[in-house]
Design a protein around this motif. Structure first.
Motif, PDB file in Angstrom:
ATOM      1  N   LYS A  48      17.817   2.702  19.360  1.00  0.00           N
ATOM      2  CA  LYS A  48      17.521   3.149  17.987  1.00  0.00           C
ATOM      3  C   LYS A  48      16.663   2.157  17.215  1.00  0.00           C
ATOM      4  O   LYS A  48      16.283   2.418  16.090  1.00  0.00           O
ATOM      5  CB  LYS A  48      18.826   3.390  17.232  1.00  0.00           C
ATOM      6  N   SER A  49      16.416   1.012  17.820  1.00  0.00           N
ATOM      7  CA  SER A  49      15.561   0.015  17.188  1.00  0.00           C
ATOM      8  C   SER A  49      14.837  -0.745  18.292  1.00  0.00           C
ATOM      9  O   SER A  49      15.297  -0.787  19.440  1.00  0.00           O
ATOM     10  CB  SER A  49      16.406  -0.959  16.359  1.00  0.00           C
ATOM     11  N   GLY A 106      14.600   5.973  14.451  1.00  0.00           N
ATOM     12  CA  GLY A 106      14.973   4.593  14.131  1.00  0.00           C
ATOM     13  C   GLY A 106      13.823   3.619  14.337  1.00  0.00           C
ATOM     14  O   GLY A 106      13.585   2.718  13.514  1.00  0.00           O
ATOM     15  N   ARG A 109      10.916   3.318  11.678  1.00  0.00           N
ATOM     16  CA  ARG A 109      11.184   2.510  10.479  1.00  0.00           C
ATOM     17  C   ARG A 109      10.718   1.066  10.658  1.00  0.00           C
ATOM     18  O   ARG A 109      10.349   0.398   9.693  1.00  0.00           O
ATOM     19  CB  ARG A 109      12.681   2.536  10.158  1.00  0.00           C
ATOM     20  N   ASN A 249      15.788  -3.523  13.161  1.00  0.00           N
ATOM     21  CA  ASN A 249      16.295  -2.642  12.099  1.00  0.00           C
ATOM     22  C   ASN A 249      17.468  -3.313  11.379  1.00  0.00           C
ATOM     23  O   ASN A 249      18.412  -3.774  12.037  1.00  0.00           O
ATOM     24  CB  ASN A 249      16.771  -1.306  12.675  1.00  0.00           C
ATOM     25  N   PRO A 250      17.438  -3.352  10.042  1.00  0.00           N
ATOM     26  CA  PRO A 250      18.491  -4.073   9.306  1.00  0.00           C
ATOM     27  C   PRO A 250      19.884  -3.459   9.448  1.00  0.00           C
ATOM     28  O   PRO A 250      20.875  -4.159   9.257  1.00  0.00           O
ATOM     29  CB  PRO A 250      18.020  -4.017   7.846  1.00  0.00           C
ATOM     30  N   ASP A 251      19.972  -2.155   9.788  1.00  0.00           N
ATOM     31  CA  ASP A 251      21.308  -1.568   9.955  1.00  0.00           C
ATOM     32  C   ASP A 251      21.922  -1.914  11.308  1.00  0.00           C
ATOM     33  O   ASP A 251      23.097  -1.664  11.548  1.00  0.00           O
ATOM     34  CB  ASP A 251      21.268  -0.042   9.754  1.00  0.00           C
ATOM     35  N   MET A 252      21.123  -2.524  12.215  1.00  0.00           N
ATOM     36  CA  MET A 252      21.651  -2.937  13.516  1.00  0.00           C
ATOM     37  C   MET A 252      21.830  -4.453  13.601  1.00  0.00           C
ATOM     38  O   MET A 252      22.563  -4.949  14.453  1.00  0.00           O
ATOM     39  CB  MET A 252      20.749  -2.432  14.641  1.00  0.00           C
ATOM     40  N   SER A 254      21.844  -7.699  10.521  1.00  0.00           N
ATOM     41  CA  SER A 254      21.585  -8.012   9.107  1.00  0.00           C
ATOM     42  C   SER A 254      20.397  -8.971   8.986  1.00  0.00           C
ATOM     43  O   SER A 254      20.147  -9.786   9.882  1.00  0.00           O
ATOM     44  CB  SER A 254      22.820  -8.662   8.470  1.00  0.00           C
ATOM     45  N   HIS A 312      11.611  -7.763   6.853  1.00  0.00           N
ATOM     46  CA  HIS A 312      12.576  -7.195   5.893  1.00  0.00           C
ATOM     47  C   HIS A 312      12.178  -7.349   4.425  1.00  0.00           C
ATOM     48  O   HIS A 312      12.915  -6.907   3.540  1.00  0.00           O
ATOM     49  CB  HIS A 312      13.952  -7.837   6.109  1.00  0.00           C
TER      50      HIS A 312
END
Length: 416
Positions: A48-49, A106, A109, A249-252, A254, A312
């Motif tokens: 997803k990333s 994903g 993004r 990806n920041p959701d995977m 931080s 980010h």
């Protein structure tokens, strides 16, 4: 590398250490100096990333656009159904079309942070090879495209040879991957005028195949350029940390953990990584990379700040540095630390220290957590931890609990 390019893009690639090989330096340089060159890199949708192992390719596309050319990010909606066997010991697990679409959403993004997508001459294109691969008729494809490929030559490519030499099965499905990737280049040239394919040096054979196929079918001159396969100075593959993949990806992962990965770069890699992963001038990268003693730590903070800013945004970069200084310099608890939230029912039952270390990502397994504690590498609220079975309940979590593994990895445990 003695070639002195006329084009800004090739000059940047050479000066900053992006270039491993090129199929025709002079021909590509002349094309880049003359006009806007559309160039692509393919990304299969296996997760997803993307992780930092793909960041060198993303930065190449970013520099391509910055020097006046047109990046094409090609999502492998079709090729992911096959799986690239290059230098792999085993076959990739096959994903369903729904999983692939989810992964592509994903991955898209990630690119938005680095590349500008718009209708201008240098605006990037986001494409999906399912557009032309999904509707292929097998017999037509064999007759029109397959006849241009020599199996003898395909077997001689290092990516295939290494698998066969180890006597590990290479399925016919995987063997077709390089034909599909070659066909991608042909279609991108036919549909979008794409003149250049870039990728890691493990993609050399696949890229050369695409150039040969396009010459045979369309009689067009196109080019290939590869970047070195990056390992850290201690021999580790780029993209992995102690606690797993370093996702973009920041959701995977931080932004703080992402920042921390770059802050923990070994001294010997700082100058090289500044050139590859930031846009600081080359002279400044060399100056920072040559610092010694405690000064190199400031260079690492510059590296972490600059890379996090690109991935980010500046606010996340500033917050990560502030948290790091709070944690490391003042022994406090920063707001931006990775956080494990326990439910009220979990807190009522109690959770062991070993489990907390695993669930917070500071240890890979219970065994790893126990080893960490036994070797004196774990701390709770900055105090040495000695008992892996110590239970934490609601009373212990009235205030956030700070866990530490080694010197530099931290997490918070709170009541959710």
């Amino acid at each position: 590398m003695t070639y002195h390019p006329k084009s800004d893009f090739l000059r940047v690639m050479i000066e900053r250490g992006f270039l491993a090989d090129c199929t025709d330096y002079q021909g590509l340089d002349e094309a880049l100096a003359k006009d806007v060159v559309p160039a692509y890199i393919g990304f299969d949708a296996t997760a997803k990333s993307l992780h930092v192992g793909s960041l060198i390719q993303i930065m190449m596309l970013r520099w391509l656009q910055r020097t006046g050319h047109k990046p094409i990010t090609l999502m492998g909606g079709g090729t992911t159904k096959v799986g690239d066997p290059s230098f792999r010991a085993d076959e990739r697990p096959l994903l369903t079309p729904a999983q692939i679409d989810d992964n592509i959403a994903g991955i898209k993004r990630v690119f938005a942070a680095y590349i500008r997508y718009d209708e201008t001459p240098t605006g990037a294109l986001m494409l999906n090879n399912a557009e032309w691969l999904d509707g292929l008729n097998y017999l037509d494809f064999l007759r029109d495209i397959g006849r241009h490929f020599s199996v003898n030559r395909m077997l001689a490519f290092e990516s295939v040879k290494s698998r066969i030499d180890r006597e590990q099965s290479l399925s016919f499905l995987e063997f077709n991957y390089m034909i599909l990737q070659a066909y991608d280049f042909l279609e991108l040239n036919r549909r979008y005028g794409c003149l250049l394919q870039m990728g890691g040096s493990d993609q050399w054979g696949n890229i050369v195949n695409g150039i040969d196929l396009t010459r045979r079918v369309l009689d067009h001159e196109i080019y290939g350029l590869t970047s070195p396969l990056l390992t850290t100075s201690d021999g580790k593959k780029m993209g992995k940390s102690q606690s797993g993949a370093v996702w973009l990806n920041p959701d995977m992962l931080s932004p703080y953990e992402f920042w921390q990965f770059w802050r923990n770069t070994t001294d010997a890699d700082v100058g090289r990584f500044l050139k590859l992963y930031t846009e600081l001038p080359v002279e400044e990268c060399d100056r920072l990379g040559a610092l010694a003693g405690s000064e190199i730590n400031e260079a690492k903070i510059v590296l972490a700040n600059e890379v996090t800013k690109l991935a980010h945004g500046p606010d996340a970069s500033l917050a990560a540095e502030a948290t790091a200084r709070e944690v490391f310099e003042r022994g406090g608890v920063g707001d931006d630390l990775p956080t494990l939230a326990l439910s009220a029912s979990e807190a009522a039952e109690g959770v062991s220290l070993a489990q907390l270390l695993v669930r917070s990502g500071l240890a890979k397994s219970g065994k790893d957590a126990k080893r960490l504690i036994a070797e004196g590498g774990a701390r709770v609220n900055d105090e040495p931890a000695t008992d892996a079975g110590r239970m934490f309940g609601a009373g212990d979590l009235a205030e956030p609990v700070k866990l530490t593994a080694g010197k530099k990895r931290h997490a918070l445990v709170v009541l959710g």
